[in-house]
Design an enzyme around this catalytic site. Structure first.
Site, PDB file in Angstrom:
ATOM      1  N   ASP A 165      -5.403  -0.726  -8.903  1.00  0.00           N
ATOM      2  CA  ASP A 165      -5.608  -1.447  -8.219  1.00  0.00           C
ATOM      3  C   ASP A 165      -6.146   0.187  -6.896  1.00  0.00           C
ATOM      4  OD1 ASP A 165      -4.949  -2.741  -5.670  1.00  0.00           O
ATOM      5  OD2 ASP A 165      -2.974  -1.560  -5.629  1.00  0.00           O
ATOM      6  N   SER A 166      -5.655   0.553  -5.396  1.00  0.00           N
ATOM      7  CA  SER A 166      -6.418   1.665  -5.246  1.00  0.00           C
ATOM      8  C   SER A 166      -5.269   2.686  -4.773  1.00  0.00           C
ATOM      9  CB  SER A 166      -6.508   1.255  -3.434  1.00  0.00           C
ATOM     10  OG  SER A 166      -5.702   0.577  -3.176  1.00  0.00           O
ATOM     11  N   CYS A 174      -6.895  -5.118  -6.980  1.00  0.00           N
ATOM     12  CA  CYS A 174      -7.383  -4.833  -5.415  1.00  0.00           C
ATOM     13  C   CYS A 174      -8.420  -6.028  -5.400  1.00  0.00           C
ATOM     14  CB  CYS A 174      -7.484  -3.391  -5.682  1.00  0.00           C
ATOM     15  SG  CYS A 174      -7.956  -2.702  -4.395  1.00  0.00           S
ATOM     16  N   GLU A 225       3.959  -0.669   2.826  1.00  0.00           N
ATOM     17  CA  GLU A 225       5.069   0.589   2.660  1.00  0.00           C
ATOM     18  C   GLU A 225       5.880   1.517   3.313  1.00  0.00           C
ATOM     19  OE1 GLU A 225       0.855   2.860   1.160  1.00  0.00           O
ATOM     20  OE2 GLU A 225       0.968   1.300   0.206  1.00  0.00           O
ATOM     21  N   CYS A 242      -4.797  -9.846  -0.050  1.00  0.00           N
ATOM     22  CA  CYS A 242      -4.014  -8.460  -0.251  1.00  0.00           C
ATOM     23  C   CYS A 242      -3.289  -8.069  -0.915  1.00  0.00           C
ATOM     24  CB  CYS A 242      -3.885  -7.999   1.073  1.00  0.00           C
ATOM     25  SG  CYS A 242      -3.846  -5.781   1.018  1.00  0.00           S
ATOM     26  N   HIS A 292      -1.124  -6.342  -0.879  1.00  0.00           N
ATOM     27  CA  HIS A 292       0.725  -5.776  -0.322  1.00  0.00           C
ATOM     28  C   HIS A 292       1.199  -7.221   0.570  1.00  0.00           C
ATOM     29  CE1 HIS A 292      -0.598  -2.007  -0.762  1.00  0.00           C
ATOM     30  NE2 HIS A 292       0.354  -0.656  -0.191  1.00  0.00           N
TER      31      HIS A 292
END
Ligand code: DGL
Length: 270
Positions: free
Chosen positions: A12-13, A75, A154, A186, A188
């Site tokens: 993932d990024s 990702c 985050e 996504c 998140h």
């Protein structure tokens, strides 16, 4: 030739892909997983297709050096922009999150109006729309990028008036469009599930690709005789590599994963 004791490689990024690892660990607890989070170069969602392809290729090569038997692109941004261009260059299976999420949304929608939320790069790539239309051309797909969602998550801002205001604002066009199914496109966004449900109403089905993806990974490993049948689930089954360890990877990662992270290493050159 791969053998069944080799790890599943996931990249993932950054830290978000651990939501995908969570589902893989739930379904395949005996598997060793090597996770690569490109924390030095995150976010990918604001970058060009060329850059995302370059980074994704480097991440795959890193995971191949760790002897991954299958590669999972956790990702959404890399899965949308890089996977179609690079998949055919590798002999081992590489699977992204787009096709599993798209498939699930096609099964779920009744009124054939599906929403997709993600980073700007993911939404403008129209990758989900393309996959959905391979299965059913009559489905109307409405995309909406939500660039503030990643920083909110985050920062641990998951509820409260401000969060509900921001989420409601981004999702208004999708609500107005009358969708009955929404793809959380996504890594998140599953953490914002509660706020998203409040904005969209309980009747809208939220699709998180991770569960479906984990089932597909299991299917591929079974089919190729690569399922690890012997090992017990252990914390040491999961090893994380990051390109910058200075951020709160451990703290955030444990929240995303729902378990302790004890093996985190920094790599300088991917
Ligand atoms: N992991 C990315 C995704 O799922 C979100 C963060 C980023 O922009 O890199 O699209």
């Amino acid at each position: 030739m791969s053998d069944n004791h080799q790890p599943i490689g996931v990249f993932d990024s950054g830290v978000g892909g651990l939501t995908v690892v969570k589902e893989l660990r739930r379904l395949l607890p005996q598997e060793k997983i090597v996770y690569f989070g490109d924390t030095a170069r995150v976010p990918y969602g604001t970058k060009s297709r060329e850059t995302i392809i370059k980074f994704s290729l480097e991440n795959i090569l890193f995971l191949l050096r760790q002897e991954a038997k299958i590669i999972v692109i956790a990702c959404n941004t890399s899965s949308s922009l890089a996977l179609p261009a690079i998949k055919q260059h590798f002999r081992i299976p590489i699977i992204g999150v787009i096709s599993p999420g798209a498939k699930e949304s096609v099964y779920a929608t009744k009124n054939k109006r599906v929403g997709v939320i993600g980073t700007r790069a993911t939404v403008s790539s129209r990758a989900y729309e393309e996959e959905i239309h391979k299965l059913d051309r009559t489905i109307k797909v409405i995309g909406q990028s939500c660039p503030l969602f990643v920083p909110l998550v985050e920062e641990g801002w998951l509820k409260g008036e401000i969060v509900l205001g921001i989420v409601g604002n981004y999702l208004k066009p999708l609500k107005d469009a009358g969708i009955d199914t929404l793809i959380l496109g996504c890594t998140h966004y599953p953490l914002l599930r509660e706020a998203i449900t409040r904005a969209m109403g309980k009747k809208v089905i939220l699709i998180d690709s991770a569960k479906q993806l984990a089932m597909e990974v299991k299917g591929i490993l079974e089919q190729d005789g690569l399922l690890n049948k012997n090992r017990q689930r252990q914390i040491s089954n999961l090893v994380c590599y990051v390109t910058d360890k200075s951020g709160p990877f451990k703290q955030l990662g444990e929240r995303f994963l729902g378990e302790r992270l004890d093996h985190i290493y920094e790599v300088q050159n991917v």
